[in-house]
Design an enzyme around this catalytic site. Structure first.
Site, PDB file in Angstrom:
ATOM      1  N   GLU A  55      46.923  35.985 -15.961  1.00  0.00           N
ATOM      2  CA  GLU A  55      47.271  35.000 -16.989  1.00  0.00           C
ATOM      3  C   GLU A  55      46.228  33.879 -16.968  1.00  0.00           C
ATOM      4  O   GLU A  55      45.756  33.487 -15.890  1.00  0.00           O
ATOM      5  CB  GLU A  55      48.656  34.438 -16.665  1.00  0.00           C
ATOM      6  CG  GLU A  55      49.149  33.421 -17.663  1.00  0.00           C
ATOM      7  CD  GLU A  55      50.470  32.775 -17.246  1.00  0.00           C
ATOM      8  OE1 GLU A  55      51.170  32.280 -18.138  1.00  0.00           O
ATOM      9  OE2 GLU A  55      50.792  32.752 -16.038  1.00  0.00           O
ATOM     10  N   LYS A 155      54.598  35.433 -24.089  1.00  0.00           N
ATOM     11  CA  LYS A 155      55.362  34.897 -22.953  1.00  0.00           C
ATOM     12  C   LYS A 155      56.584  34.123 -23.433  1.00  0.00           C
ATOM     13  O   LYS A 155      56.488  33.272 -24.322  1.00  0.00           O
ATOM     14  CB  LYS A 155      54.470  33.993 -22.114  1.00  0.00           C
ATOM     15  CG  LYS A 155      55.140  33.469 -20.836  1.00  0.00           C
ATOM     16  CD  LYS A 155      54.155  32.634 -20.038  1.00  0.00           C
ATOM     17  CE  LYS A 155      54.743  32.123 -18.745  1.00  0.00           C
ATOM     18  NZ  LYS A 155      53.768  31.290 -18.006  1.00  0.00           N
ATOM     19  N   CYS A 188      54.101  36.025 -15.554  1.00  0.00           N
ATOM     20  CA  CYS A 188      54.334  34.912 -14.635  1.00  0.00           C
ATOM     21  C   CYS A 188      55.803  34.506 -14.470  1.00  0.00           C
ATOM     22  O   CYS A 188      56.616  35.255 -13.949  1.00  0.00           O
ATOM     23  CB  CYS A 188      53.462  33.729 -15.055  1.00  0.00           C
ATOM     24  SG  CYS A 188      53.142  32.553 -13.710  1.00  0.00           S
TER      25      CYS A 188
END
Length: 459
Positions: A55, A155, A188
């Site tokens: 990321e 995300k 993440c």
């Protein structure tokens, strides 16, 4: 199949808040993409069929909403039509980054997963449309071995990212490969939440996950490699996790994980990137996962003379602890509805203080989520107040069985040893409404043995 992940030390903008032209944004990103190109070649030469990058690896971080704009590519979020940016670069404007990624995949005949910033104009009639008339997403893209864009994921659980928007609906994204079937994809902070990560895995019965991350390690319970491994074990999946490498920011820890074995990199000392290539088995069958309760018995004995309990802060939460004294013993400690039990025997007696801690409550710092945790940890020193501190080295070898009457089926078993290395439990699973983990002597000094439960409904 052979997988690769690259822990990248990204070249960062010296002043991310400054407004720059698209041209200089592309110049900076180009320097990171040059590194990617070398690594894709190196991975392909080692037989890798898929490679994952971290990321924020291409553009960096700490942007404002307006300062990141020149770094954003335009990628159409739609499941219609197949687009090969390398072969069809003229379809859209502002696609220089995806074009380069697509060409790397095509040239090396490899599946490639990377993270970048994307933009999408929105209509004034859209009630969610930001004031500047566009959405900005933290986006993963996946290309197949011909360079075709096969999947895109935005995300969902942003971690203090003012530059980006949360997508209106969670993306459930996966793509198919000829060598290992379907791969799911998320990013993440997503790993700590039900949507979309857990939903995706359960809904589509996924066995392989690609996971770009920019993770700041937080010991004793949320070090990157520790949690990545626990996730692979809990859900019986393979995870290809690529983290960014910035030790000064506490960022390192990547790996290729199966439920029973890991190939990891954790390095807080040196600089530069690291390519990990490993051959791992394709998980096809459903082993009994750790989410299913099995009958059995756990003996819960009363303790005649319990050592004193005390409170200390760990992971910004107020844990209730009891000290783990002497060569062996049985301990119990409770908070709210959760009771944790420990049977232990020290194989080597050292002058180190360990404690058994419990927390059952809403975690509220750097994100809000409900945690049920039973944790055996090495304290920072010899006084109670040091329990819960970040510790990286330990000498004590301990045999233990740790269990708790967890209220959630989602338990992440953590087992971290000296020098931030991983160990594997001998046994774990459910017995009569208690989840347990046991280990006959860790391979090196024990830092953390914990059951990290996520009670998603109470978030």
């Amino acid at each position: 199949y052979v997988a690769a992940v690259y822990e990248h030390e990204s070249i960062l903008s010296l002043n991310p808040a400054a407004l720059v032209e698209r041209r200089s944004a592309l110049e900076l990103m180009g320097r990171n993409l040059d590194v990617y190109e070398q690594q894709v070649l190196a991975a392909a030469r080692q037989g890798a069929q898929i490679i994952v990058f971290p990321e924020d690896g291409i553009h960096g971080f700490n942007f404002t909403r307006s300062s990141i704009y020149p770094y954003l590519d335009f990628v159409l979020h739609s499941h219609s039509g197949k687009w090969n940016p390398c072969r069809e670069p003229y379809l859209f404007n502002d696609t220089e980054v995806v074009q380069r990624l697509s060409c790397m995949a095509l040239k090396n005949k490899i599946f490639l997963v990377a993270n970048l910033g994307t933009k999408q104009p929105c209509e004034r009639t859209d009630p969610r449309c930001p004031a500047d008339g566009r959405y900005q997403f933290n986006t993963n893209v996946a290309f197949d071995a011909s360079g075709t864009l096969v999947a895109m994921y935005r995300k969902h659980n942003l971690y203090f990212e003012d530059a980006f928007d949360t997508p209106p609906e969670p993306d459930y994204t996966f793509f198919d490969t000829p060598f290992a079937g379907k791969f799911g994809m998320f990013t993440c902070f997503d790993i700590l939440f039900f949507e979309p990560a857990v939903s995706l895995i359960r809904q589509y019965n996924l066995k392989q996950i690609v996971y770009p991350t920019a993770w700041m390690n937080q010991l004793p319970l949320l070090s990157a490699v520790e949690f990545q491994q626990a996730f692979a074990t809990a859900f019986n999946v393979n995870i290809l996790a690529a983290n960014i490498h910035h030790p000064t920011l506490g960022m390192t820890g990547s790996g290729i994980y199966t439920p029973v074995k890991s190939f990891i990199y954790h390095n807080m000392e040196s600089y530069g990137g690291k390519l990990i290539v490993a051959e791992i088995p394709v998980i096809t069958t459903d082993y009994k996962t750790n989410l299913e309760k099995t009958p059995g018995r756990v003996s819960v004995k009363g303790n005649e003379q319990s050592p004193p309990s005390f409170y200390a802060e760990m992971m910004y939460d107020n844990f209730t602890f009891v000290p783990v004294w002497g060569e062996k013993g049985e301990l119990q400690v409770c908070a709210n509805t959760l009771c944790c039990y420990l049977n232990y025997q020290r194989a080597i007696l050292t002058d180190e203080l360990y404690a058994l801690g419990v927390f059952d409550g809403l975690h509220t710092v750097h994100g809000t989520y409900y945690v049920q945790a039973c944790a055996l940890v090495k304290c920072g020193g010899l006084s109670f107040s040091t329990c819960g501190q970040e510790v990286t080295d330990a000498r004590a070898l301990i045999n233990f069985q740790l269990w708790g009457n967890m209220s959630t089926p989602y338990i992440f078993p953590l087992l971290l040893t000296s020098g931030i290395t991983l160990d594997f439990a001998d046994h774990m699973g459910w017995k009569s409404n208690h989840y347990f983990i046991s280990k006959n002597r860790t391979s090196s000094g024990l830092l953390t043995a914990a059951l990290y439960g996520r009670w998603y409904e109470k978030d």
